[in-house]
Design a protein around this motif. Structure first.
Motif, mmCIF file in Angstrom:
data_model
loop_
_atom_site.group_PDB
_atom_site.id
_atom_site.type_symbol
_atom_site.label_atom_id
_atom_site.label_comp_id
_atom_site.label_asym_id
_atom_site.label_seq_id
_atom_site.Cartn_x
_atom_site.Cartn_y
_atom_site.Cartn_z
ATOM 1 N N VAL A 276 16.104 4.181 3.856
ATOM 2 C CA VAL A 276 17.060 5.284 3.750
ATOM 3 C C VAL A 276 17.874 5.421 5.032
ATOM 4 C CG1 VAL A 276 17.305 7.774 3.436
ATOM 5 C CG2 VAL A 276 15.662 6.509 2.047
ATOM 6 N N ALA A 277 17.199 5.333 6.181
ATOM 7 C CA ALA A 277 17.900 5.486 7.451
ATOM 8 C C ALA A 277 18.940 4.382 7.659
ATOM 9 C CB ALA A 277 16.892 5.489 8.596
ATOM 10 N N LEU A 278 18.571 3.142 7.334
ATOM 11 C CA LEU A 278 19.516 2.045 7.500
ATOM 12 C C LEU A 278 20.657 2.157 6.495
ATOM 13 C CD1 LEU A 278 20.527 -0.566 8.702
ATOM 14 C CD2 LEU A 278 18.826 -1.816 7.325
ATOM 15 N N LEU A 279 20.359 2.517 5.259
ATOM 16 C CA LEU A 279 21.407 2.660 4.257
ATOM 17 C C LEU A 279 22.413 3.736 4.677
ATOM 18 C CD1 LEU A 279 22.281 1.537 1.511
ATOM 19 C CD2 LEU A 279 20.947 3.349 0.432
ATOM 20 N N VAL B 106 27.472 -2.568 11.609
ATOM 21 C CA VAL B 106 26.090 -2.172 11.904
ATOM 22 C C VAL B 106 25.271 -3.400 12.290
ATOM 23 C CG1 VAL B 106 23.934 -1.246 10.946
ATOM 24 C CG2 VAL B 106 26.119 -0.156 10.383
ATOM 25 N N THR B 107 24.546 -3.265 13.405
ATOM 26 C CA THR B 107 23.528 -4.238 13.777
ATOM 27 C C THR B 107 22.228 -3.477 13.959
ATOM 28 O OG1 THR B 107 25.042 -5.800 14.827
ATOM 29 C CG2 THR B 107 22.743 -5.855 15.549
ATOM 30 N N TYR B 108 21.174 -3.979 13.327
ATOM 31 C CA TYR B 108 19.897 -3.254 13.330
ATOM 32 C C TYR B 108 18.765 -4.258 13.171
ATOM 33 C CZ TYR B 108 16.052 -0.455 11.384
ATOM 34 O OH TYR B 108 14.817 0.103 11.129
ATOM 35 N N GLU B 109 17.679 -4.030 13.873
ATOM 36 C CA GLU B 109 16.487 -4.863 13.734
ATOM 37 C C GLU B 109 15.295 -3.928 13.606
ATOM 38 O OE1 GLU B 109 14.646 -8.311 13.008
ATOM 39 O OE2 GLU B 109 16.751 -8.251 13.645
ATOM 40 N N GLY B 110 14.690 -3.890 12.434
ATOM 41 C CA GLY B 110 13.569 -3.000 12.208
ATOM 42 C C GLY B 110 12.314 -3.761 11.834
ATOM 43 N N THR B 111 11.322 -3.027 11.387
ATOM 44 C CA THR B 111 10.054 -3.640 10.987
ATOM 45 C C THR B 111 10.193 -4.377 9.666
ATOM 46 O OG1 THR B 111 8.842 -1.878 12.112
ATOM 47 C CG2 THR B 111 7.630 -3.184 10.479
ATOM 48 N N HIS B 112 10.942 -3.795 8.742
ATOM 49 C CA HIS B 112 11.032 -4.352 7.391
ATOM 50 C C HIS B 112 12.433 -4.861 7.033
ATOM 51 C CE1 HIS B 112 7.039 -2.813 6.580
ATOM 52 N NE2 HIS B 112 7.413 -1.638 7.018
ATOM 53 N N TYR B 113 13.465 -4.356 7.720
ATOM 54 C CA TYR B 113 14.841 -4.703 7.364
ATOM 55 C C TYR B 113 15.644 -5.000 8.625
ATOM 56 C CZ TYR B 113 13.343 -2.465 3.051
ATOM 57 O OH TYR B 113 12.643 -2.120 1.919
ATOM 58 N N SER B 114 16.660 -5.821 8.463
ATOM 59 C CA SER B 114 17.553 -6.122 9.573
ATOM 60 C C SER B 114 18.981 -6.224 9.052
ATOM 61 C CB SER B 114 17.142 -7.427 10.263
ATOM 62 O OG SER B 114 17.218 -8.522 9.357
ATOM 63 N N ALA B 115 19.903 -6.059 9.977
ATOM 64 C CA ALA B 115 21.326 -6.190 9.662
ATOM 65 C C ALA B 115 22.013 -6.725 10.918
ATOM 66 C CB ALA B 115 21.911 -4.840 9.259
ATOM 67 N N SER C 194 0.854 -1.190 0.000
ATOM 68 C CA SER C 194 0.000 0.000 0.000
ATOM 69 C C SER C 194 0.892 1.243 0.000
ATOM 70 C CB SER C 194 -0.882 0.009 1.245
ATOM 71 O OG SER C 194 -0.081 0.183 2.408
ATOM 72 N N PRO C 195 0.353 2.409 -0.362
ATOM 73 C CA PRO C 195 1.158 3.638 -0.297
ATOM 74 C C PRO C 195 1.786 3.858 1.078
ATOM 75 C CG PRO C 195 -0.850 4.036 -1.531
ATOM 76 C CD PRO C 195 -0.977 2.657 -0.949
ATOM 77 N N ARG C 196 1.037 3.550 2.136
ATOM 78 C CA ARG C 196 1.582 3.748 3.479
ATOM 79 C C ARG C 196 2.743 2.790 3.750
ATOM 80 N NH1 ARG C 196 -1.744 4.412 9.172
ATOM 81 N NH2 ARG C 196 0.102 4.559 10.500
ATOM 82 N N GLU C 197 2.577 1.522 3.370
ATOM 83 C CA GLU C 197 3.664 0.570 3.585
ATOM 84 C C GLU C 197 4.881 0.949 2.746
ATOM 85 O OE1 GLU C 197 4.721 -4.221 3.381
ATOM 86 O OE2 GLU C 197 2.755 -3.502 2.681
ATOM 87 N N ARG C 198 4.639 1.420 1.529
ATOM 88 C CA ARG C 198 5.754 1.844 0.674
ATOM 89 C C ARG C 198 6.530 2.972 1.345
ATOM 90 N NH1 ARG C 198 6.490 0.367 -4.227
ATOM 91 N NH2 ARG C 198 4.375 -0.435 -4.392
ATOM 92 N N ALA C 199 5.799 3.940 1.915
ATOM 93 C CA ALA C 199 6.450 5.057 2.602
ATOM 94 C C ALA C 199 7.169 4.589 3.853
ATOM 95 C CB ALA C 199 5.412 6.132 2.942
ATOM 96 N N ASP C 200 6.554 3.651 4.595
ATOM 97 C CA ASP C 200 7.198 3.116 5.792
ATOM 98 C C ASP C 200 8.511 2.422 5.438
ATOM 99 O OD1 ASP C 200 5.109 3.999 7.369
ATOM 100 O OD2 ASP C 200 4.108 2.043 7.483
ATOM 101 N N ARG C 201 8.463 1.583 4.403
ATOM 102 C CA ARG C 201 9.669 0.877 3.980
ATOM 103 C C ARG C 201 10.745 1.863 3.524
ATOM 104 N NH1 ARG C 201 9.571 -4.622 2.729
ATOM 105 N NH2 ARG C 201 7.590 -5.679 3.148
ATOM 106 N N PHE C 202 10.336 2.882 2.793
ATOM 107 C CA PHE C 202 11.305 3.845 2.271
ATOM 108 C C PHE C 202 12.024 4.567 3.410
ATOM 109 C CE2 PHE C 202 11.985 8.042 -0.107
ATOM 110 C CZ PHE C 202 13.161 7.602 -0.670
ATOM 111 N N GLY C 203 11.262 4.981 4.424
ATOM 112 C CA GLY C 203 11.879 5.672 5.541
ATOM 113 C C GLY C 203 12.902 4.807 6.259
ATOM 114 N N GLU C 204 12.554 3.542 6.488
ATOM 115 C CA GLU C 204 13.482 2.631 7.154
ATOM 116 C C GLU C 204 14.674 2.305 6.262
ATOM 117 O OE1 GLU C 204 13.256 -1.834 9.078
ATOM 118 O OE2 GLU C 204 11.443 -0.587 9.139
#
Length: 301
Positions: A134-137, A146-155, A122-132
């Motif tokens: 960019v910040a992780l990148l 880097v160690t990170y655990e988010g809603t959509h991405y992890s490292a 959905s547009p909202r999920e797309r925006a949520d993923r984009f925000g996470e």
């Protein structure tokens, strides 16, 4: 104002691809970008090559031209693997790589990696993923580990040594028109990218488009102010070909100078022109295009 080009990855490298990128450098373009897609619109049933290998080859075939994506999205990229590729590209190019990055669209290749029965984002999920994303990148490109655990991405203990040639990292050009994207551009971007207002691309007038881009620039300024940055802290890039007068800038040198001048008055710093592709939406006279790159660019420098 800077003048750049975007070269779609539709050319076999040994059958003219190399020469186009080298010609872009010879013509004096500030940068040459390519789309980061798996396929795109009317080109989806023809040749289409990967952005990162293409940029790697272009980096080896040129020496001064800045290079980058226009744009990369989370549709089929993961920050961890993308960061490693970008660090490598920055090294191969000697610090000439930039990253154009956006939330991505909903058509064409956007659903290529979805499992059967899985709903498109959905547009909202797309925006949520984009925000996470960019910040992780940003973290991955500025920290060795880097160690990170988010809603959509992890490292998990991801190492990116030696990091980027460009410090603190390669520059981000964030494509955005909505408020959340504008805030991301203000926080993480070294540049902001627009194609104009898609709502009026087919029905609006050139004056409507100028007004819409002016409004976008005003909102970008507000987002920068809210983040403690000045409006001139970001470069402002217009990717042409999608405004109501899409074909006009490449119709003649005078038409380009007029088009670029009007956008420069708004505050646009860089104009990006599609390299002509015959029998496509980006068809244009190559001789005129090359004169624009030399004679036209000199008139708006």
């Amino acid at each position: 104002m800077r003048v750049s080009t975007v070269i779609l990855p539709v050319h076999r490298w040994a059958e003219g691809g190399r020469e186009i990128w080298q010609r872009a450098e010879e013509l004096g373009f500030h940068a040459a970008y390519t789309y980061d897609h798996l396929s795109w619109r009317s080109f989806r049933d023809g040749p289409w090559f990967g952005a990162v290998p293409t940029l790697t080859a272009a980096a080896a075939a040129t020496s001064r031209l800045r290079l980058g994506t226009m744009v990369t999205s989370p549709n089929f990229r993961h920050p961890v693997t993308l960061a490693k590729e970008l660090i490598t590209l920055d090294d191969v190019s000697g610090g000439r790589i930039g990253l154009g990055i956006g939330a991505g669209g909903s058509g064409f290749d956007a659903t290529a990696l979805l499992r059967g029965g899985e709903e498109p984002w959905s547009p909202r999920e797309r925006a949520d993923r984009f925000g996470e994303f960019v910040a992780l990148l940003d973290r991955l490109l500025t920290h060795d580990v880097v160690t990170y655990e988010g809603t959509h991405y992890s490292a998990h203990e991801v190492r990116n040594i030696p990091g980027c040639v460009q410090r603190p990292r390669i520059p981000f050009a964030v494509a955005a028109t909505g408020p959340r994207g504008m805030r991301l551009a203000a926080r993480y971007g070294q540049a902001w990218v627009t194609t104009g207002d898609p709502k009026i691309s087919e029905t609006g007038t050139p004056a409507d488009s100028l007004a819409a881009i002016g409004g976008q620039l005003a909102r970008l300024g507000e987002a920068c102010e809210a983040d403690g940055r000045g409006p001139d802290d970001l470069d402002r890039i217009l990717l042409t070909g999608f405004t109501p007068d899409a074909g006009r800038p490449l119709s003649s040198v005078d038409a380009f100078v007029d088009f670029a001048g009007r956008h420069a008055e708004l505050g646009i710093d860089e104009i990006v022109l599609h390299w002509p592709i015959p029998d496509s939406v980006f068809a244009a006279d190559l001789d005129v295009f090359e004169k624009i790159a030399t004679e036209g660019a000199a008139q708006i420098a």
